[in-house]
Design an enzyme around this catalytic site. Structure first.
Site, mmCIF file in Angstrom:
data_model
loop_
_atom_site.group_PDB
_atom_site.id
_atom_site.type_symbol
_atom_site.label_atom_id
_atom_site.label_comp_id
_atom_site.label_asym_id
_atom_site.label_seq_id
_atom_site.Cartn_x
_atom_site.Cartn_y
_atom_site.Cartn_z
ATOM 1 N N GLU A 1 10.248 1.122 -3.776
ATOM 2 C CA GLU A 1 8.862 0.992 -4.229
ATOM 3 C C GLU A 1 7.948 1.791 -3.308
ATOM 4 O OE1 GLU A 1 7.806 -3.072 -5.333
ATOM 5 O OE2 GLU A 1 5.772 -2.717 -4.604
ATOM 6 N N ASP B 1 3.837 1.885 -2.649
ATOM 7 C CA ASP B 1 2.619 1.140 -3.010
ATOM 8 C C ASP B 1 1.347 1.809 -2.526
ATOM 9 O OD1 ASP B 1 4.055 -0.962 -4.072
ATOM 10 O OD2 ASP B 1 4.058 -2.109 -2.207
ATOM 11 N N GLU C 1 -2.424 0.388 -2.820
ATOM 12 C CA GLU C 1 -3.184 -0.752 -3.318
ATOM 13 C C GLU C 1 -4.601 -0.733 -2.756
ATOM 14 O OE1 GLU C 1 0.470 -3.871 -3.885
ATOM 15 O OE2 GLU C 1 -0.841 -4.161 -2.168
#
Ligand code: NAG
Length: 213
Positions: free
Chosen positions: A112, A114, A116
């Site tokens: 993953e 990310d 954010e």
């Protein structure tokens, strides 16, 4: 407590998106303009709203019932995504906007990447949170503060992912470079699993409920 005051504001994220994914294998690059063709809703039902010329614009909504999100229909092994986004304005404390890449999560060893964006009270800066997972392992967080108000205009948020590095950019300014150091014996790097592009808007206080949807 914070949550009830948030709901008095109209919480809405409007995304206008340009996705360019370069497939390393074929060396082709293509733009994605039509959300109906290339993306699908992941949760939030009617809160995912596609509009604009050629279905080129997508709005994610958050209300007391749910947040919302979408993902690419295809999976990619390496690529670059450029997403033009405009975030929740005013009091956005407690909201989390995400742009991330992820392989199939049920494997237990997923990868993953990310990007954010944590909202804040009116007048205070958004926090950018970045992280990388490899084979189910994370703990590579780094945080930054945005230097402009991301709710006023569209800005371009990009993830570059290739065999050598992962780069997080805002309006072409590199925020973070995460390198593949396998030549130095460090094997932490997502490089075997294809990943989809995901984006979502949700309420952090209610994270446990939202993540299941
Ligand atoms: C909100 O702004 C304050 C003050 O600048 C900052 O310290 C804090 O990290 C911000 N919080 C979030 C979630 O962005």
């Amino acid at each position: 407590m914070g949550m009830s005051s948030n709901w008095q504001h109209k919480l809405m994220l409007v995304l206008q998106i340009v996705v360019v994914v370069a497939l390393m294998a074929s060396n082709t690059a293509y733009g994605v303009g039509n959300f109906h063709n290339d993306f699908e809703s992941t949760f939030g039902g009617h809160r995912v709203q596609i509009s604009g010329p050629g279905n080129s614009q997508l709005a994610l909504n958050l209300d007391e019932g749910s947040g919302s999100g979408f993902r690419s229909k295809k999976e990619y092994l390496y690529g670059r995504i450029d997403m033009q986004m405009k975030f929740v304005a005013g009091n956005s404390a407690g909201t989390v906007t995400t742009l991330y890449l992820s392989s199939e999560q049920s494997t237990g060893v997923h990868d993953e990447i990310d990007f954010e964006f944590l909202g804040n009270v009116t007048g205070q800066p958004y926090t950018i949170h970045t992280n990388v997972y490899s084979q189910g392992q994370g703990n590579r967080e780094q945080q930054f503060h945005l230097w402009f108000d991301p709710s006023k205009n569209f800005h371009t948020y990009s993830i570059v992912w290739n065999p050598k590095l992962i780069m997080f950019l805002v309006d072409e300014t590199p925020l973070r470079v995460f390198r593949n150091y396998e030549n130095h014996g460090i094997t932490f790097f997502p490089k075997n699993q294809r990943q989809r592009v995901y984006a979502s808007l949700w309420e952090a206080d209610d994270w446990a409920n939202k993540v299941e949807q």
